[in-house]
Motif scaffolding. Structure first.
Motif, PDB file in Angstrom:
ATOM      1  N   LYS A 197      47.526  21.115 -28.345  1.00 45.56           N
ATOM      2  CA  LYS A 197      46.410  22.160 -28.756  1.00 45.56           C
ATOM      3  C   LYS A 197      45.818  22.245 -27.544  1.00 45.56           C
ATOM      4  O   LYS A 197      46.453  23.223 -26.609  1.00 45.56           O
ATOM      5  CB  LYS A 197      45.552  21.718 -29.861  1.00 45.56           C
ATOM      6  CG  LYS A 197      46.288  21.401 -31.314  1.00 45.56           C
ATOM      7  CD  LYS A 197      45.440  21.319 -32.320  1.00 45.56           C
ATOM      8  CE  LYS A 197      46.194  21.031 -33.809  1.00 45.56           C
ATOM      9  NZ  LYS A 197      45.532  20.983 -34.865  1.00 45.56           N
ATOM     10  N   THR A 204      39.291  22.792 -38.050  1.00 47.12           N
ATOM     11  CA  THR A 204      39.975  23.871 -37.899  1.00 47.12           C
ATOM     12  C   THR A 204      40.274  24.682 -39.246  1.00 47.12           C
ATOM     13  O   THR A 204      40.766  25.695 -39.057  1.00 47.12           O
ATOM     14  CB  THR A 204      41.729  23.274 -37.463  1.00 47.12           C
ATOM     15  OG1 THR A 204      41.085  22.198 -36.265  1.00 47.12           O
ATOM     16  CG2 THR A 204      42.226  24.168 -36.768  1.00 47.12           C
ATOM     17  N   ASP A 261      37.243  13.252 -34.777  1.00 42.60           N
ATOM     18  CA  ASP A 261      38.669  13.780 -34.540  1.00 42.60           C
ATOM     19  C   ASP A 261      38.405  15.111 -33.770  1.00 42.60           C
ATOM     20  O   ASP A 261      37.781  16.025 -34.042  1.00 42.60           O
ATOM     21  CB  ASP A 261      39.102  14.491 -35.929  1.00 42.60           C
ATOM     22  CG  ASP A 261      40.161  15.230 -36.022  1.00 42.60           C
ATOM     23  OD1 ASP A 261      40.742  15.745 -35.014  1.00 42.60           O
ATOM     24  OD2 ASP A 261      40.806  15.426 -37.004  1.00 42.60           O
ATOM     25  N   SER A 303      52.180  13.157 -33.963  1.00 43.89           N
ATOM     26  CA  SER A 303      51.395  14.638 -33.829  1.00 43.89           C
ATOM     27  C   SER A 303      49.960  14.136 -33.856  1.00 43.89           C
ATOM     28  O   SER A 303      49.576  12.759 -33.859  1.00 43.89           O
ATOM     29  CB  SER A 303      51.633  15.455 -35.015  1.00 43.89           C
ATOM     30  OG  SER A 303      51.334  15.013 -36.289  1.00 43.89           O
ATOM     31  N   GLY A 304      49.111  14.990 -33.922  1.00 51.58           N
ATOM     32  CA  GLY A 304      47.587  14.808 -33.718  1.00 51.58           C
ATOM     33  C   GLY A 304      47.013  13.727 -35.084  1.00 51.58           C
ATOM     34  O   GLY A 304      46.178  12.851 -34.794  1.00 51.58           O
ATOM     35  N   THR A 305      47.764  13.853 -36.110  1.00 53.02           N
ATOM     36  CA  THR A 305      47.379  12.906 -37.190  1.00 53.02           C
ATOM     37  C   THR A 305      47.587  11.621 -37.102  1.00 53.02           C
ATOM     38  O   THR A 305      46.824  10.307 -37.254  1.00 53.02           O
ATOM     39  CB  THR A 305      47.896  13.314 -38.642  1.00 53.02           C
ATOM     40  OG1 THR A 305      47.687  14.598 -38.626  1.00 53.02           O
ATOM     41  CG2 THR A 305      47.553  12.567 -39.788  1.00 53.02           C
TER      42      THR A 305
HETATM   43  C1  PLP Z   1      45.556  19.971 -35.875  1.00 50.97           C
HETATM   44  C2  PLP Z   1      44.749  19.112 -36.428  1.00 50.97           C
HETATM   45  C3  PLP Z   1      44.867  17.823 -36.669  1.00 50.97           C
HETATM   46  C4  PLP Z   1      46.361  17.072 -36.817  1.00 50.97           C
HETATM   47  O1  PLP Z   1      47.530  17.890 -37.185  1.00 50.97           O
HETATM   48  P1  PLP Z   1      49.004  17.477 -36.817  1.00 50.97           P
HETATM   49  O2  PLP Z   1      49.863  18.481 -37.638  1.00 50.97           O
HETATM   50  O3  PLP Z   1      49.060  16.158 -37.372  1.00 50.97           O
HETATM   51  O4  PLP Z   1      49.189  17.833 -35.316  1.00 50.97           O
HETATM   52  C5  PLP Z   1      43.905  16.857 -36.950  1.00 50.97           C
HETATM   53  N1  PLP Z   1      42.611  17.368 -36.900  1.00 50.97           N
HETATM   54  C6  PLP Z   1      42.262  18.594 -36.576  1.00 50.97           C
HETATM   55  C7  PLP Z   1      40.955  18.888 -36.648  1.00 50.97           C
HETATM   56  C8  PLP Z   1      43.302  19.480 -36.293  1.00 50.97           C
HETATM   57  O5  PLP Z   1      43.234  20.791 -35.980  1.00 50.97           O
END
Ligand code: PLP
Length: 354
Positions: free
Chosen positions: A189, A138, A163, A61-63
């Motif tokens: 996203k 976010t 990020d 995922s993004g993390t």
């Molecule tokens: C969604 C998000 C992430 C990562 O979240 P995951 O649940 O790992 O996809 C990281 N940073 C921001 C600013 C986000 O909105």
């Protein structure tokens, strides 16, 4: 069901159908064609020079992308300043701590903007080599002013790690105007893919100095193997199918500027519709992203009541995080949504608050 949470997003039929393509072994040329196309299109999304910038793909995922960026791009002996004004800034600080990266955190209240002048003064006073900031926090919908920070970093030879997980594809990012060395983001996203593929857009010269603190997410190794049409592990092949189709669709629809305009129109429609019902935005529109907005819960209505009533009408909204969960709710306008969907959303809220 329409998803108004900040990813995963409501898919278009075009992207959904891309998941049904032929089974693929990740050691065959067909997979590497897919990987090459994804990387090429990601670099092209912001019209970057492929000689200077590359896209490093990974499964997660993004993390995962944020972790890969922080653990790799701050070199051995580097010193990182983390700007925190929400959950995701705090996450970067935790990642830095976990990897034993020498770092300091400059913290702001979650509803507050970071004070860029004060941050620059800190960089000068304490000789940081890198700064990390969230572009679109976010947590609150705030778009942090990364351009001024990026310019100051560039002038000082300090690397800026961004990020951009919830902004890449829909907000302006001035990659070449300052100190940005890497931007981490995800397929699911603003790009409208499915979860499972994430990436870092990184300067090739930053990769040559990268540290090797993590095994699976080691960014320099991933980049090297991907440049050789290779991959160290089994990638989420289907998520790559969807990412490539989403990037083709993104180009066909006019790229990030068109997506920005579309999100801006939807966000303004929701803001105006809720304002007419007495529901206030948590931040002024000019401090907010176009991707997601936070709103104050109307008096006497709990988040659970609002959430459940809207879910019964086919909309999934999102709670405030941490201490904000009692006072805020969030609405993202990413994904396959249009103005008529937002009209129905406002009508559904109106029914509840009347
Ligand atoms: C969604 C998000 C992430 C990562 O979240 P995951 O649940 O790992 O996809 C990281 N940073 C921001 C600013 C986000 O909105």
């Amino acid at each position: 069901m329409l998803l108004l949470n900040p990813g995963p997003v409501t898919l278009t039929e075009r992207v959904r159908n891309s998941l049904l393509q032929t089974d693929l072994c990740h050691r065959e040329p067909e997979f590497f064609d897919l990987q090459d196309e994804a990387r090429k299109r990601l670099v092209a999304a912001y019209e970057l020079d492929p000689a200077k910038w590359t896209a490093v793909l990974m499964t997660g995922s993004g993390t995962a992308a944020v972790e890969s960026m922080v653990a790799g791009i701050v070199p051995e002996g580097g010193r990182l300043l983390v700007v925190e004004n929400g959950v995701y800034g705090d996450r970067i600080a935790q990642i830095a701590k976990q990897y034993g990266i020498e770092h300091e955190v400059v913290k702001y209240e979650w509803m507050q903007a970071p004070d860029i002048d004060a941050i620059v003064a800190m960089i000068d006073a304490k000789a940081f080599t890198h700064v990390a900031i969230i572009h679109h926090e976010t947590t609150t919908g705030r778009l942090n002013a990364i351009d001024a920070l990026s310019r100051a970093c560039g002038e000082r030879g300090v690397g800026l790690l961004v990020d951009g997980v919830s902004s890449f594809g829909a907000e302006a990012i001035d990659f070449d105007g300052g100190g940005i060395v890497a931007v981490a983001a995800t397929a699911n996203k603003c790009l409208h893919g499915v979860p499972g593929a994430a990436f870092v857009i990184v300067r090739r010269d930053a990769l040559t100095k990268a540290a090797s603190r993590t095994y699976y997410l080691g960014i320099a190794r991933l980049a090297k193997l991907q440049d050789e049409r290779n991959t160290p592990f089994t990638p989420s092949v289907h998520a790559y199918y969807a990412l490539v189709e989403a990037l083709r669709e993104f180009e066909d629809e006019g790229g990030w500027r068109a997506r920005h305009a579309r999100y801006a129109a939807l966000a303004e429609q929701v803001r105006a519709g809720l304002a007419a019902l007495g529901i206030e935005s948590a931040l002024p529109p000019d401090e907010s992203s176009v991707v997601l907005r936070a709103y104050r819960l109307p008096a006497g209505v709990t988040y659970e009541t609002l959430h459940d009533a809207l879910k019964a009408k086919g909309f999934v909204i999102y709670a405030g995080q941490g201490g904000l969960s009692k006072s805020l709710f969030r609405i993202s306008t990413m994904g396959a949504l249009d103005a008529s969907d937002m009209d129905r959303l406002i009508a559904s809220v109106a029914e509840l608050v009347r």
